[in-house]
Design an enzyme around this catalytic site. Structure first.
Site, mmCIF file in Angstrom:
data_model
loop_
_atom_site.group_PDB
_atom_site.id
_atom_site.type_symbol
_atom_site.label_atom_id
_atom_site.label_comp_id
_atom_site.label_asym_id
_atom_site.label_seq_id
_atom_site.Cartn_x
_atom_site.Cartn_y
_atom_site.Cartn_z
ATOM 1 N N HIS A 1 0.828 -1.209 0.000
ATOM 2 C CA HIS A 1 0.000 0.000 0.000
ATOM 3 C C HIS A 1 0.860 1.255 0.000
ATOM 4 O O HIS A 1 0.586 2.218 -0.729
ATOM 5 C CB HIS A 1 -0.930 0.001 1.212
ATOM 6 C CG HIS A 1 -2.058 -0.960 1.091
ATOM 7 N ND1 HIS A 1 -2.932 -1.225 2.118
ATOM 8 C CD2 HIS A 1 -2.468 -1.735 0.053
ATOM 9 C CE1 HIS A 1 -3.829 -2.106 1.727
ATOM 10 N NE2 HIS A 1 -3.565 -2.434 0.480
ATOM 11 N N HIS B 1 2.194 -2.679 9.459
ATOM 12 C CA HIS B 1 3.582 -3.003 9.120
ATOM 13 C C HIS B 1 4.557 -2.488 10.187
ATOM 14 O O HIS B 1 4.181 -1.794 11.131
ATOM 15 C CB HIS B 1 3.946 -2.437 7.742
ATOM 16 C CG HIS B 1 3.107 -2.995 6.643
ATOM 17 N ND1 HIS B 1 3.344 -4.225 6.067
ATOM 18 C CD2 HIS B 1 2.008 -2.490 6.008
ATOM 19 C CE1 HIS B 1 2.431 -4.457 5.127
ATOM 20 N NE2 HIS B 1 1.608 -3.433 5.080
#
EC number: 3.6.1.-
Length: 283
Positions: A172, A243
């Site tokens: 992303h 993340h």
């Protein structure tokens, strides 16, 4: 007296009514002015900004525990499901028409050039696809099960093993920064658009078509501004809530590398064509 009347009639016959598409739109004009301030920033500065921005946010995220109960930061939110997960689709449907119509306006007598210019998005799509596939490969190679290194996650679960996830490079973060850099590069076609295309269309004459094309380009130009702003917001959410530090940094670096290889190496070298940078003196 008759001479004055005849001259008045002659003037009235030569004047053409204004095209409805040339009627000023105050709201559109304001957004175009804002877009010019944001989208015309040099792409190199934009790339450096987002590398630094992601680094700082990742550092903050590693030091502070944030509340992830807010709807907008959750994976099932509408903005994530239909915005970020469909991110490349939005890049294509907004940037693609802008490139096409801008190229048509700049290259009125060359019908093939708009196709060549749009092909840059085809190259960008290939970069996005293969980069994401590479990220998945890295995740698979760095993940492991205590029951056996070659086992998949499903097989590990069946054997009641402990699965240790590997490095999940942020796809992303990569997509959004790469999209922003493409928007920044392609938006340059509008920098001297009015002066250059006005000169071209004065010779060709079809003013109404030119005004209609200009209005269409302006709408997509503003749409690119909104997409840029949306990506900016979503990058903040992605870095702060998903993340780890290295995964976000690698995603951002991959985006900058793809941009640099295509827009600063391949296109200037003659592979396809660089974005339109014409000025009044270069028609």
């Amino acid at each position: 007296m008759s001479t004055r009347r005849s001259s008045t009639r002659a003037d009235s016959t030569t004047k053409r009514p204004a095209s409805p598409n040339s009627t000023p739109n105050a709201a559109l004009g304001i957004f175009v002015a804002i877009a010019r301030q944001i989208l015309f920033i040099d792409a190199r500065k934009v790339a450096l900004f987002y590398l630094a921005f992601v680094t700082v946010l990742s550092f903050i995220e590693s030091r502070i525990e944030l509340d992830s109960t807010y709807y907008l930061v959750q994976k099932h939110s509408v903005l994530n499901q239909y915005g970020v997960k469909m991110g490349w689709f939005w890049t294509l449907v907004i940037v693609g028409p802008f490139i096409w119509f801008s190229s048509k306006a700049h290259n009125r007598r060359d019908r093939d050039q708009p196709i060549v210019d749009v092909c840059r998005l085809g190259v960008g799509t290939a970069c996005w696809y293969f980069s994401v596939q590479f990220f998945h490969k890295v995740l698979a190679l760095t993940s492991m099960c205590d029951k056996g290194r070659t086992l998949t996650r499903a097989q590990c679960s069946e054997k009641e093993g402990v699965w240790t996830p590997g490095y999940d490079i942020s796809g992303h973060c990569f997509l959004m920064i790469y999209s922003i850099l493409i928007i920044t590069e392609e938006a340059i076609a509008y920098r001297h658009y009015q002066q250059v295309t006005d000169a071209v269309h004065q010779m060709d004459g079809d003013r109404e078509e030119h005004d209609r094309l200009t209005r269409c380009i302006q709408y997509f130009f503003v749409a690119m501004l909104f997409l840029h702003a949306f990506w900016f917001k979503q990058i903040i959410i992605s870095v702060l809530y998903y993340h780890i530090f290295i995964e976000e940094i690698l995603g951002a670096v991959a985006a900058v590398v793809c941009w640099f290889v295509t827009y600063r190496m391949l296109y200037p070298a003659g592979f396809l064509a660089s974005p339109i940078r014409r000025t009044v003196g270069r028609k």
